[in-house]
Design a protein around this motif. Structure first.
Motif, PDB file in Angstrom:
ATOM      1  N   TRP A  55      -7.365   7.756  -5.193  1.00 41.18           N
ATOM      2  CA  TRP A  55      -7.759   6.348  -5.321  1.00 41.18           C
ATOM      3  C   TRP A  55      -7.966   5.952  -6.781  1.00 41.18           C
ATOM      4  O   TRP A  55      -7.625   4.843  -7.171  1.00 41.18           O
ATOM      5  CB  TRP A  55      -9.032   6.076  -4.505  1.00 41.18           C
ATOM      6  CG  TRP A  55      -8.705   5.839  -3.069  1.00 41.18           C
ATOM      7  CD1 TRP A  55      -8.932   6.687  -2.020  1.00 41.18           C
ATOM      8  CD2 TRP A  55      -8.055   4.704  -2.496  1.00 41.18           C
ATOM      9  NE1 TRP A  55      -8.459   6.144  -0.853  1.00 41.18           N
ATOM     10  CE2 TRP A  55      -7.918   4.929  -1.115  1.00 41.18           C
ATOM     11  CE3 TRP A  55      -7.557   3.513  -3.027  1.00 41.18           C
ATOM     12  CZ2 TRP A  55      -7.329   4.025  -0.245  1.00 41.18           C
ATOM     13  CZ3 TRP A  55      -6.960   2.599  -2.167  1.00 41.18           C
ATOM     14  CH2 TRP A  55      -6.853   2.859  -0.794  1.00 41.18           C
ATOM     15  N   CYS A 109       0.841  -1.210   0.000  1.00 46.88           N
ATOM     16  CA  CYS A 109       0.000   0.000   0.000  1.00 46.88           C
ATOM     17  C   CYS A 109       0.872   1.254   0.000  1.00 46.88           C
ATOM     18  O   CYS A 109       0.631   2.186  -0.762  1.00 46.88           O
ATOM     19  CB  CYS A 109      -0.897   0.029   1.241  1.00 46.88           C
ATOM     20  SG  CYS A 109      -2.135  -1.252   1.256  1.00 46.88           S
ATOM     21  N   MET A 138      -5.955  -1.003   5.442  1.00 51.42           N
ATOM     22  CA  MET A 138      -5.313  -2.207   5.990  1.00 51.42           C
ATOM     23  C   MET A 138      -5.852  -2.540   7.383  1.00 51.42           C
ATOM     24  O   MET A 138      -6.020  -3.704   7.745  1.00 51.42           O
ATOM     25  CB  MET A 138      -3.809  -1.985   6.107  1.00 51.42           C
ATOM     26  CG  MET A 138      -3.011  -2.403   4.907  1.00 51.42           C
ATOM     27  SD  MET A 138      -3.069  -4.164   4.676  1.00 51.42           S
ATOM     28  CE  MET A 138      -2.329  -4.721   6.192  1.00 51.42           C
ATOM     29  N   LEU A 168      -3.314   5.693   2.415  1.00 47.98           N
ATOM     30  CA  LEU A 168      -3.356   4.438   1.659  1.00 47.98           C
ATOM     31  C   LEU A 168      -3.282   3.192   2.550  1.00 47.98           C
ATOM     32  O   LEU A 168      -3.737   2.118   2.158  1.00 47.98           O
ATOM     33  CB  LEU A 168      -2.210   4.412   0.627  1.00 47.98           C
ATOM     34  CG  LEU A 168      -2.390   5.360  -0.567  1.00 47.98           C
ATOM     35  CD1 LEU A 168      -1.087   5.508  -1.335  1.00 47.98           C
ATOM     36  CD2 LEU A 168      -3.476   4.851  -1.506  1.00 47.98           C
ATOM     37  N   THR A 169      -2.680   3.333   3.729  1.00 49.02           N
ATOM     38  CA  THR A 169      -2.568   2.154   4.601  1.00 49.02           C
ATOM     39  C   THR A 169      -3.754   2.004   5.564  1.00 49.02           C
ATOM     40  O   THR A 169      -3.902   0.956   6.179  1.00 49.02           O
ATOM     41  CB  THR A 169      -1.257   2.188   5.436  1.00 49.02           C
ATOM     42  OG1 THR A 169      -1.167   3.448   6.072  1.00 49.02           O
ATOM     43  CG2 THR A 169      -0.042   1.949   4.579  1.00 49.02           C
ATOM     44  N   PHE A 205      -4.660   5.483  -8.227  1.00 51.67           N
ATOM     45  CA  PHE A 205      -4.121   4.249  -7.644  1.00 51.67           C
ATOM     46  C   PHE A 205      -4.546   3.036  -8.486  1.00 51.67           C
ATOM     47  O   PHE A 205      -3.724   2.212  -8.887  1.00 51.67           O
ATOM     48  CB  PHE A 205      -4.631   4.140  -6.203  1.00 51.67           C
ATOM     49  CG  PHE A 205      -4.315   2.850  -5.507  1.00 51.67           C
ATOM     50  CD1 PHE A 205      -3.093   2.658  -4.895  1.00 51.67           C
ATOM     51  CD2 PHE A 205      -5.240   1.820  -5.455  1.00 51.67           C
ATOM     52  CE1 PHE A 205      -2.803   1.480  -4.238  1.00 51.67           C
ATOM     53  CE2 PHE A 205      -4.966   0.643  -4.803  1.00 51.67           C
ATOM     54  CZ  PHE A 205      -3.743   0.467  -4.189  1.00 51.67           C
TER      55      PHE A 205
END
Lengths: 429, 281
Positions: free
Chosen positions: A415, A314, A331, A327-328, A418
């Motif tokens: 995103w 990530c 998780m 981004l993490t 991404f």
């Protein structure tokens, strides 16, 4: 075919290592040592990866026990304000009321018979159709406690009255003694403790491992780009493969450290803080055998390597620390996934669940704490996590072909961008 | 032996002092190098087009051009940070595409975007970069001590980089670049943002490196710096080399004395206009 050759050529360029294996290993060790040295000089890493896993549970448990003791103390000191209809003064319950008034925790007040409102009293005793009634307010804790207290005192008074009557009539008190049913668990002394540990430990451990690895994972990727040290490192001697392996090893090691510290902190604090509270109950002990400990530690290592791969995957997209955090974050939602299946205490590890990452490990831990070991499913769990780690690293290696991504340049990582980048990289563009 | 010679000795490896570098050894070879970027908004952008030049041992070679001319892209390809779209480039005989690790171990690369680890000390930084660039392990400590002395870092050797002033940090960055005693030093606009004393110190270092037989390839948009330091200059504009030679050769060719006039003459010769980017020079 041409596309495949192009990909291989690009990978050879990116990962080219002209060194002997010993030299590569030396590079990895030097790089990992540098990462660890830098990381543990950063207060945030020390806080999230060491202090929090080590101190959070002892602190929370201490807080919980202190709060419970305080509340219990307050409850023991509480004097219940009980009102009763004045007509009861001369009835059949007068002796009970008289006895109740002598109790330390009761302040008994007589009120006119027509009073229906409790006012500022915790409970009101009335007589209806010859029965003693207790009025209380169900949504007030003090009122509920008053009801419980009066109920207990009433049972105590009845027993006393019975003993007195038997004595007055010259009957041995043993005759006609009331009996009580007492429950006894057939579970072993450690089984209940194992069950409680199995409910508490796995989720906490998973979250702490991820929390411990998140900051280092972002710092070693996005942080390096933001600081400009990524380019310095890339233009230096080691191959990119050595750099990537060292970063992966570094994050995995920090996750392992966080997990291990958290595991021992949790076990020690439960044994030293919670167990004394349950001393009266002989059926609850918190002993961990060497095999259980081995399974727990093996699980910590497996989760650490899995979480590190996922976090790096990530964070690799991020240009800045802030982007890395964004981004993490998903998780952590993934890490919390096992909460749902684990809420079912009857759920057991099977062939299908052993294929669900993190849920499988959480179940392995839970069963190990309950003294159950299923080597086939444990192996299946480890193989599943191993395969996912290899896939994550493979995707990561494909992503590293992207120069824009590697250099941390280009527009902000949204995103939509991404997913565009991932799609492009995976399709070989 | 004067003071400057003493300093030259301290920055180069003992081993190399004993083996004189043969003259005019080709260290960097660039042939028809091209770099095309795929820009998400603007499509394909050619940053470097058919660039060719060679750099030799004991030479300071300047890549002179305006901002956005392609200097940084060229140097980043030579330091293996970017993959060339086409063309060939080699450093110390190693191809940048197929022998990238050997290239990286042969160079010291410094740019405004190559920073240092803030939480390492000066000594740890030099030790780390010497180590990962393959400097002989047994000599690392001695090398680090040499560099600490040479760059006047003794008082700050064990201080973390994050606690140093900008000037001191720049000194450590330069020391880091030569920590493994590379035969080729690539510097991308190395004096950008430095004060005059640090610029002069930097120029001195480049002279030292040259005297020690190193190849120094550096980019600049400052004409006076190129005039003062370079043995040869390549003028680059919009990704193309417009001219390459010694300052005297460029003067002879253009008929102008000053590099600034030579630059404008070259643009004119190639049908280029001195656009607003020249204001930055």
């Amino acid at each position: 075919m041409e596309g495949k050759n192009e990909i291989l050529a690009a990978l050879r360029w990116r990962f080219a290592s002209d060194s002997e294996p010993v030299s590569i290993l030396r590079d990895v060790l030097v790089l990992t040592r540098r990462e660890l040295r830098s990381a543990f000089r950063e207060s945030s890493v020390v806080l999230y990866s060491v202090l929090l896993p080590l101190l959070l549970y002892p602190f929370l448990l201490w807080l919980m026990v202190t709060a419970m003791t305080f509340i219990e103390g307050q409850q023991e000191k509480r004097v219940f304000r009980i009102a009763y209809h004045s007509e009861l003064d001369n009835g059949e319950y007068a002796s009970f009321l008289h006895w109740l008034a002598s109790q330390e925790r009761v302040s008994l007040v007589s009120v006119p018979a027509e009073t229906l409102d409790l006012g500022d009293h915790n409970a009101l005793l009335t007589s209806e159709d010859g029965t003693l009634n207790l009025k209380f307010v169900g949504n007030r804790p003090e009122s509920n406690e008053a009801r419980e207290y009066i109920k207990d005192r009433q049972e105590e008074f009845n027993l006393m009255q019975r003993e007195k009557w038997l004595e007055q009539n010259g009957i041995a008190s043993e005759a006609g003694r009331p009996f009580f049913v007492e429950g006894r668990s057939t579970a072993g002394s450690g089984d209940v403790g194992g069950y409680l540990l199995g409910a508490l430990l796995p989720i906490g451990l998973l979250v702490m491992i991820a929390l411990g690895g998140a900051y280092p994972a972002i710092d070693t990727t996005a942080g390096e780009r933001e600081r400009g040290t990524w380019e310095t490192l890339q233009s230096s001697g080691p191959s990119l493969a050595s750099i990537v392996v060292s970063k992966y090893l570094f994050v995995s090691l920090v996750c392992c450290i966080s997990g291990t510290l958290n595991l021992f902190a949790m076990l020690i604090s439960i044994r030293s803080i919670v167990a004394p509270l349950l001393r009266e109950n002989d059926s609850i002990t918190f002993s961990i055998g060497p095999v259980t400990l081995l399974v727990l530690l093996l699980g910590v290592v497996a989760v650490a390597f899995f979480v590190a791969a996922a976090l790096l995957l990530c964070a690799i997209f991020a240009r800045t620390f802030r982007e890395g955090q964004a981004l993490t974050t998903p998780m952590f939602m993934m890490i919390a996934l096992p909460v749902l299946p684990l809420s079912d205490p009857g759920l057991e590890l099977n062939g299908s669940l052993a294929l669900v990452p993190l849920v499988n490990l959480a179940l392995v831990w839970r069963q190990a704490l309950q003294g159950q070991y299923q080597p086939v499913y444990i192996l299946q769990t480890l193989v599943t996590l191993g395969i996912l780690i290899v896939i994550a690293l493979w995707i990561g290696s494909r992503l590293l072909r992207n120069e824009t991504l590697m250099s941390g340049q280009g527009p902000e990582m949204t995103w939509s961008r991404f997913f565009t980048v991932v799609k492009g990289v995976l399709s070989g563009r | 032996m004067d003071a400057e010679t003493n300093q030259i000795e301290s920055v180069v490896d003992d081993q190399q002092e004993k083996e004189p570098v043969p003259p005019r050894e080709t260290r960097i070879k660039v042939r028809d190098l091209v770099k095309v970027f795929q820009d998400e908004g603007r499509g394909q952008l050619t940053a470097v087009a058919d660039v060719s030049f060679e750099c030799y041992s004991g030479e300071i070679f300047g890549l002179l051009g305006t901002n956005g001319a392609g200097k940084t892209t060229t140097l980043r390809m030579l330091s293996t940070l970017l993959k060339p779209t086409s063309g060939e480039a080699s450093v110390m005989g190693h191809e940048v595409t197929s022998q990238s690790q050997q290239v990286r171990r042969s160079i010291g690369y410094l740019s405004t975007t190559t920073a240092l680890y803030p939480r390492l000390s000066c000594r740890e930084t030099l030790d780390f970069f010497a180590r990962i660039n393959g400097y002989p392990e047994s000599k690392i400590e001695e090398r680090v001590n040499h560099l600490v002395d040479r760059f006047g870092l003794s008082d700050y050797a064990d201080a973390r980089i994050e606690r140093l002033s900008t000037g001191m940090t720049q000194k450590v960055a330069i020391a880091r670049t030569v920590a493994h005693d590379p035969p080729v030093v690539i510097l991308d606009e190395p004096t950008n943002g430095l004060d005059i004393l640090n610029v002069l110190d930097f120029h001195k270092l480049m002279r030292e490196l040259q005297a020690a037989g190193k190849t120094v390839l550096f980019s600049t948009h400052t004409m006076s710096e190129a005039e003062k330091l370079c043995d040869r200059i390549a003028v680059i504009h919009r990704g193309r080399i417009l001219a390459c030679g010694t300052l005297d050769e460029l003067r002879e060719r253009s008929g102008h004395r000053y590099l600034e006039d030579i630059f404008v003459w070259l643009l004119d010769q190639h049908g280029e206009e001195a656009g607003p980017e020249l204001e930055t020079m």
